[in-house]
Design an enzyme around this catalytic site. Structure first.
Site, PDB file in Angstrom:
ATOM      1  N   GLY A   1       0.741  -1.215   0.060  1.00 43.46           N
ATOM      2  CA  GLY A   1      -0.009  -0.069   0.025  1.00 43.46           C
ATOM      3  C   GLY A   1       0.900   1.267  -0.097  1.00 43.46           C
ATOM      4  O   GLY A   1       2.044   1.017  -0.181  1.00 43.46           O
TER       5      GLY A   1
ATOM      6  N   GLU B   1      -1.363  -2.960  -6.587  1.00 47.74           N
ATOM      7  CA  GLU B   1      -2.730  -1.897  -6.770  1.00 47.74           C
ATOM      8  C   GLU B   1      -2.070  -0.617  -7.079  1.00 47.74           C
ATOM      9  O   GLU B   1      -2.448   0.077  -8.000  1.00 47.74           O
ATOM     10  CB  GLU B   1      -3.440  -1.939  -5.441  1.00 47.74           C
ATOM     11  CG  GLU B   1      -4.617  -0.921  -5.444  1.00 47.74           C
ATOM     12  CD  GLU B   1      -5.252  -1.375  -4.201  1.00 47.74           C
ATOM     13  OE1 GLU B   1      -6.220  -2.354  -4.078  1.00 47.74           O
ATOM     14  OE2 GLU B   1      -5.503  -0.370  -3.449  1.00 47.74           O
TER      15      GLU B   1
END
Length: 433
Positions: free
Chosen positions: A212, A235
């Site tokens: 993250g 991501e």
């Protein structure tokens, strides 16, 4: 012989986008840096001419009048992940929030269905292709299916993967010189660095990373500088991952999918990162319904997922989208990657958090704060990490979970946690003493 040049139409003016927006239109905008600021300005300037138009997007960085609900039913914001630009508006009841897993965003949006996607872009190149630059996310899944209207800026890097559109797939485009929003970055604390060291010790060479954004991930990426042949399937691609590529730590050589490539679905970071991304063929931007699909993630051996949470209870439920019971963000891809890492041979999922808040309140709790929502289920949770250590929860009984989580809680809160765990029947016999 040089390749034939494609004849390209000239860019239009911002008001051209209005010709593609009818009554009750459903408009979709990418996450983060994919926002087209000039086109949004135009929608707001002409909001009185619009009829029941809704704008769907995740994580707006900039607060806008339409997000604050200033145009009523003419132009309304629908959010899927609260950001700095929408959090206050949601608290005041001025916009909607739709719960979701990031991997399922294209599926949810198809239910609308979208009438138009407006996005920031780079290009076109000599072959007539635009690139969505820092983004693929949920909008790339609609290339060739839904009209796109683009705002081409010099800030956007030209990236590769499945985020490119041919001029024939574009309803129109404009050019602007609008920069990306300024991002604030918090330097890692001693707690962040301690958490990072705990996680880094459990990541083997050759592992594939999903990390993250924030001070703990930044500290972790610094702690991985001694590793070798790491891969990236993430991501969000950030500065920290870029630095590991430049150091030769991340090569992707042991990946099974997109070997030797660095895969992401969106990027945020510094101007240095944007320059590094531009025309970088080692980076592949892929749609989120592929990158975040737990089945895709599970197909990558030794997958390591690292994400932050705000609270964990003694059964292992992680509340990652609320703070003190108040909505702050949304689920994002945390549950997607935690689930996928379970299926990955040798995979591990880490949920990281400080043991206390800034005012000393414990983040490992006997029960989640009222109003908090569970993001990662107790059945999916794997490793929970604070500055005091690692609690491995996968396959552990409720008694073992409670004892291990109490062991990594702040020492000032451990006695109270044991007391409540015994009262709740989570600790067997004298196991909590």
């Amino acid at each position: 012989m040089s390749p034939a040049q494609v004849s390209l139409p000239a860019p239009g003016v911002p008001e051209d986008v209005l010709h593609h927006i009818g009554p009750h239109a459903e408009i979709v905008i990418p996450i983060g840096f994919g926002e087209p600021p000039t086109l949004l300005d135009t929608l707001e300037e002409h909001a009185g001419e619009l009829d029941g138009v809704r704008v769907h997007r995740m994580d707006p960085y900039t607060e806008r009048r339409y997000i604050r609900g200033e145009f009523g039913s003419h132009l309304r914001h629908v959010d899927y992940y609260l950001g700095p630009g929408s959090r206050q508006a949601f608290w005041e009841g001025q916009c909607d929030l739709v719960p979701n897993h990031f991997s399922e965003m294209p599926l949810l949006l198809r239910r609308l269905p979208p009438d138009l996607i407006i996005a920031s872009a780079a290009g076109p190149d000599e072959h007539g292709y635009f690139s969505l630059g820092t983004n693929a996310d949920y909008v790339a899944s609609f290339i060739g299916q839904v009209p796109f209207f683009l705002e081409v800026t010099n800030a956007q890097p030209f990236t590769y993967g499945q985020n490119q559109l041919h001029i024939s797939q574009v309803a129109g485009y404009i050019r602007s010189d609008r920069p990306f929003p300024q991002l604030t970055r918090r330097e890692p604390t001693a707690q962040d660095k301690a958490i990072a060291e705990h996680v880094a010790e459990l990541i083997p060479d050759g592992a594939c990373l999903q990390v993250g954004v924030g001070s703990i991930p930044d500290a972790l990426l610094t702690s991985l500088s001694g590793h070798r042949d790491l891969g990236v399937h993430t991501e969000c691609l950030s500065d920290g991952l870029m630095h590991l590529v430049e150091q030769g730590v991340v090569t992707g050589a042991r990946k099974r999918q997109h070997r030797n490539k660095h895969v992401s679905t969106f990027c945020v970071g510094s101007p240095e990162l944007m320059r590094w991304l531009d025309r970088n063929t080692a980076v592949e931007m892929m749609p989120v319904d592929w990158t975040n699909d737990p089945r895709t993630v599970g197909g990558e051996p030794n997958f390591m997922s690292i994400n932050a949470t705000t609270e964990v209870d003694l059964m292992g439920q992680a509340a990652s989208e609320t703070i003190a019971g108040r909505y702050w963000s949304s689920s994002g891809g945390q549950a997607d990657f935690a689930r996928g890492a379970m299926y990955s041979p040798g995979g591990k999922a880490f949920i990281v958090l400080h043991s206390t808040t800034h005012d000393g309140r414990g983040r490992i709790r006997s029960q989640l704060t009222p109003g908090s929502v569970v993001t990662t289920l107790k059945n999916t949770i794997d490793h929970v990490v604070t500055e005091y250590g690692v609690a491995e929860l996968r396959g552990a009984s409720l008694d073992e979970r409670a004892r291990r989580l109490i062991g990594i809680a702040h020492p000032d809160h451990r006695d109270e946690l044991r007391f409540h765990a015994r009262r709740a029947g989570l600790l067997l016999g004298s196991a909590g003493h």
